[in-house]
Design an enzyme around this catalytic site. Sequence first.
Site, mmCIF file in Angstrom:
data_model
loop_
_atom_site.group_PDB
_atom_site.id
_atom_site.type_symbol
_atom_site.label_atom_id
_atom_site.label_comp_id
_atom_site.label_asym_id
_atom_site.label_seq_id
_atom_site.Cartn_x
_atom_site.Cartn_y
_atom_site.Cartn_z
ATOM 1 N N GLY A 76 5.664 3.507 -40.106
ATOM 2 C CA GLY A 76 5.404 2.524 -39.523
ATOM 3 C C GLY A 76 6.487 1.947 -38.784
ATOM 4 O O GLY A 76 7.831 2.302 -38.849
ATOM 5 N N GLY A 77 6.317 1.403 -37.575
ATOM 6 C CA GLY A 77 7.635 1.037 -36.773
ATOM 7 C C GLY A 77 8.056 1.857 -35.988
ATOM 8 O O GLY A 77 7.424 3.044 -35.635
ATOM 9 N N ASP B 4 3.916 7.377 -44.488
ATOM 10 C CA ASP B 4 4.305 6.005 -45.267
ATOM 11 C C ASP B 4 3.252 5.155 -45.636
ATOM 12 O O ASP B 4 2.197 5.157 -45.061
ATOM 13 C CB ASP B 4 5.636 5.501 -44.642
ATOM 14 C CG ASP B 4 6.967 5.947 -45.111
ATOM 15 O OD1 ASP B 4 6.838 6.812 -45.812
ATOM 16 O OD2 ASP B 4 7.869 5.466 -44.508
ATOM 17 N N VAL C 98 0.846 -1.135 0.021
ATOM 18 C CA VAL C 98 -0.203 0.117 0.067
ATOM 19 C C VAL C 98 1.041 1.216 0.076
ATOM 20 O O VAL C 98 0.780 2.199 -0.845
ATOM 21 C CB VAL C 98 -0.950 0.063 1.227
ATOM 22 C CG1 VAL C 98 -1.828 1.361 1.172
ATOM 23 C CG2 VAL C 98 -2.141 -1.023 1.052
ATOM 24 N N PRO D 221 3.817 -0.902 -35.181
ATOM 25 C CA PRO D 221 3.643 -2.089 -35.937
ATOM 26 C C PRO D 221 2.309 -2.251 -36.824
ATOM 27 O O PRO D 221 2.300 -2.889 -37.793
ATOM 28 C CB PRO D 221 3.505 -3.217 -35.171
ATOM 29 C CG PRO D 221 2.874 -2.908 -33.893
ATOM 30 C CD PRO D 221 3.661 -1.573 -33.561
ATOM 31 N N LYS E 8 3.352 7.616 -52.616
ATOM 32 C CA LYS E 8 2.928 8.219 -53.977
ATOM 33 C C LYS E 8 3.604 9.102 -54.573
ATOM 34 O O LYS E 8 3.579 9.828 -55.929
ATOM 35 C CB LYS E 8 1.452 8.351 -54.114
ATOM 36 C CG LYS E 8 0.461 7.191 -53.997
ATOM 37 C CD LYS E 8 -0.973 7.419 -53.958
ATOM 38 C CE LYS E 8 -1.923 6.287 -53.570
ATOM 39 N NZ LYS E 8 -3.464 6.721 -53.583
ATOM 40 N N GLY F 220 1.689 -8.355 -39.100
ATOM 41 C CA GLY F 220 1.563 -8.336 -37.548
ATOM 42 C C GLY F 220 0.740 -7.132 -36.984
ATOM 43 O O GLY F 220 0.901 -6.150 -37.350
ATOM 44 N N THR G 137 9.152 -0.698 -32.324
ATOM 45 C CA THR G 137 9.544 -1.300 -33.825
ATOM 46 C C THR G 137 8.969 -2.657 -33.892
ATOM 47 O O THR G 137 8.723 -3.546 -33.140
ATOM 48 C CB THR G 137 10.796 -1.731 -33.707
ATOM 49 O OG1 THR G 137 11.604 -2.207 -34.915
ATOM 50 C CG2 THR G 137 11.505 -2.124 -32.630
#
Length: 429
Positions: A263-264, A210, A41, A187, A232, A376, A293
Amino acid sequence: MQNASATPEDQAGSNAGGDPNYLVGLDLSGRRVVVVGGGTVAQRRLGLLIASGAEVHVISREATPAVEGMASSGLLKLELRDYADGDLDGAWYAMACTNEPDTNAAVVAEATRRRIFCVRADTARLGTAVTPATARHDGMTLGVLAGGQHRRSAAVRNALLEALQSGVVTDDSAPVAPGVALIGGGPGDPDLITVRGRRLLARANLVVADRLAPPELLAELGPEVEVIDAAKIPYGRAMAQEAINKALIEGARAGKLVVRLKGGDSYVFGRGYEELEACVEAGVPVTVVPGVTSAISVPALAGIPVTHRGVTHEFVVVSGHVAPDHPDSLVDWPALARLRGTIVLLMAVERIEKFAAALLEGGRAAETPVTVVQEGSLRTQRILRADLATVAERVRAEAIRPPAIIVIGPTAGFTAGAPDDVRRDESTH
């Protein structure tokens, strides 16, 4: 915090049926705070006291290993003995956190006599102060009281914190400072972006994203936010990177907060440092927000630790951008094959035959477990299990496609934490 939507008059009038406590921020920096009790506590409350800069003194017959560790690190003073009247001498604040009601009552009595506010952990209403559900966010401390209904105050605290972190509630009316934020989006699952990353994204004027950046995060942006799909941008790869750098710099110079969303993690084969160099050279302020990552998180979500005690003492993350026999390859594949730990290959599906052959030629055992995880962390995640001798054939047969993570080594054969459908079969669709 009583009621975020109530006026002071409303709050005063609601005390009869609500929380009678007066919420205040105490400056405890450099001031003596006495905590009686050294169990779990007390342990839960010590972190915030230490972070406030208080001189924390813990008095208890025994203490948890964590409390002892705080004492040995010099974060607090620990006296292993019974509480005695007079221990609160010189204190500005006190907490009675033992599992003995009589001792807690004695601590409150001494504190009351000395006019020291005291929290009684076992029966809050018998103390002279209560601890609110608290959280810290970007230099602010949030506190919520709910008349002793701790679950309610914690729920409101959590909701408010999440709203601030996600940008649903803004805590700053000042104009956004122009610059560039390099943010790793994690991810793929939008819940796996960092708190800071999500907060900056919510304040962005321009987002350069991205292909692997979580698309759900872009859907949360307001209609006034300009989004550039970096996938693009025309020209070849080298020219595309130059165009991305130009978009970041021009956006910042136009007075915008520009978020470069990947990403990542931006620094794990994400060219993040190239973008930082370009911005620094152009005199544009840059903030780096690391991401979760995929090299570690995707295997973990598939039930695979990249390290495990007694099994692996190292793991290596390798780019599959170029084949082992390519003149631009910087990887020592024979040395890699001799390692006994975990190898994580990114961007390697298209050349899996060459990578598997290089490891086998270097001496890695043919029966070495291999797990391939496609998409993933997403609802569409697929997991394929094989060994080094058969993985290339299996990848083609199962039509595995990028983005995918390939894990090679003893831990790739672990299944204890794998999704149920993976344990039933060697692959999932």
